[in-house]
Design an enzyme around this catalytic site. Structure first.
Site: not given
Length: 461
Positions: A263-265
């Site tokens: 999700l960060y990416a």
């Protein structure tokens, strides 16, 4: 007789009417008196309550500031100069606060930049702020001092910046009135946007924090920047994580970035697409920088090199990941000084935005670059270097990499950054870790065993 009886009855009726009239007058007087007493009593009680409220509670704006203090853990330094709530544009700042904002933002060299650095109390943000200030640029910091990791480390970085006359405004990226106030006070030439919710694994625990900061916060900053006159040029931190499941090596800016593994990416990739949109519609000059595993002094405690050092010194076991096919995990570890050079180079070569007051006047610059070390190192090698520097053997626990969004391998191609602004990393992992360990043991007051052993050897000699 009848006539006399009639007269007596009439007198009785008149007497009763008169007595009734007297009773009504008396009742009215009593009622009026009671009303006056009640009114005065009510007024007295109200005054007492107002007095008690004034004594026990601060004014409305201060109470809002107190709430903000609870939410954002404001420091004495920040609240002293920014005592009003940032949630209301009418209560932002004050004369002393505005003066400090201007002083911090004013360049001390001819034609110097005036840069708003978001995430200034963070790892990369603090280093970049110091570098810009030391060469004479105006720097205003912005940070919310959240507790994703120990806020005391962020406060310590803040103290470093204070010594260089860099002021950090404490606030949230989603606070539009506060950001607009800053642009009303200072005509920033550039924004170095480094504030973000970092970390791959934490996204599985708190996904909303990534949306709020990396997407909503970024959009809010762009909204304020697009409406500014003049519009600033913006350099911002993307991430090497956007390459996700890409298998081509080394990673190039031309490779696919539509398969994020975390999700960060995904939020960082979304940021790149959002940047394209604001560049296209509003003429904002935007440069995205894809950082590759940054490390060094004053680093983030959630990074492997940092908590490996801590656990090795405390005799705790450390997890060393291997890929699903039993290969070593490797990272393109990039020393902080090299990243700073890349950030400053991107700022210096950023062209002016072409919009004005939210209206595009012409085509604007849009760029994205890798900033890495170009030399992937297995995590096992990282641990070996730390063992040598700390004089302590690590208790290693080899495990398969969990499916939590981490990727097994990163390797940066930085030829484009070299071509456009001379980016060239110069610090290898061994040299960089030596500088980190020196800072770590000094900051936390720890004496590594290797130093003790050397000391004993010298005494015996």
């Amino acid at each position: 007789m009848p006539l006399s009886a009639t007269a007596d009855t009439s007198k009785t009726v008149k007497l009763e009417r008169y007595n009734s009239y007297l009773r009504k007058i008396h009742s009215t007087k009593v009622l009026n008196a009671s009303s006056k007493v009640l009114f005065r009593a009510t007024l007295l009680v109200a005054l007492v309550l107002v007095l008690l409220f004034a004594i026990n509670y601060p004014p409305l704006s201060d109470s809002r500031a107190a709430a903000a203090h609870h939410l954002h853990r404001r420091s004495f330094l920040s609240t002293g100069l920014f005592s009003s709530s940032s949630s209301s544009s009418s209560s932002i700042g004050g004369a002393a606060w505005e003066k400090r904002v201007r002083q911090s933002s004013t360049a001390k060299r001819p034609h110097g930049l005036s840069v708003l650095v978001t995430g200034a109390a963070g790892f990369v943000g603090s280093h970049c702020s110091l570098a810009l200030r030391k060469r004479g640029d105006g720097v205003l910091g912005f940070d919310n001092f959240n507790d994703y990791y120990d806020p005391s480390l962020k406060r310590a970085r803040q103290e470093l910046l204070e010594k260089q006359q860099v002021f950090i405004v404490e606030g949230d990226l989603n606070d539009g009135p506060l950001l607009r106030k800053l642009f009303d006070v200072v005509p920033f030439t550039h924004i170095l946007h480094l504030a973000a919710q970092a970390g791959v694994r934490y996204a599985m625990k708190n996904p909303q924090s990534y949306i709020a900061s990396n997407i909503a916060g970024f959009v809010n900053l762009l909204e304020v920047a697009k409406a500014a006159n003049p519009q600033p040029a913006i350099v911002w931190a993307s991430s090497s994580s956007v390459y996700g499941l890409n298998t081509e090596n080394p990673f190039s800016e031309e490779h696919r970035t539509d398969q994020p593994a975390s999700l960060y990416a995904a939020t960082k990739k979304a940021g790149e697409e959002i940047a394209h949109t604001y560049n296209h519609i509003y003429g904002l000059s935007l440069t995205g920088l894809r950082f590759f595993t940054v490390y060094g002094p004053w680093g983030r405690p959630d990074m492997a090199y940092f908590f490996f050092t801590k656990d090795i010194l405390h005799g705790k076991s450390i997890d060393i990941y291997r890929t699903q096919d039993n290969q070593e995990v490797a990272r393109d570890f990039t020393y902080i000084d090299d990243i700073v050079k890349g950030c400053v180079g991107a700022l210096d070569t950023a062209e002016k935005s072409t919009g004005s007051g939210g209206k595009k006047r012409g085509q604007a610059q849009l760029r994205v670059y890798n900033l890495g070390n170009t030399s992937p190192v297995p995590v096992g090698r990282l641990v070996s270097i730390l063992e040598g520097l700390l004089g302590t053997k690590a208790k290693k626990h080899l495990i398969k990499m969990p499916r939590n969004g981490d990727v097994p391998y990163t390797h940066a191609n930085v030829s484009l950054a070299y071509k456009d602004f001379g980016y060239k990393p110069t610090t290898d992992l061994a040299a960089g870790l030596r500088k980190f360990v020196k800072w770590y043991v000094g900051y936390y007051g720890i004496q590594p065993r290797v130093k003790k052993e050397n000391s004993h050897a010298e005494d015996s000699a």
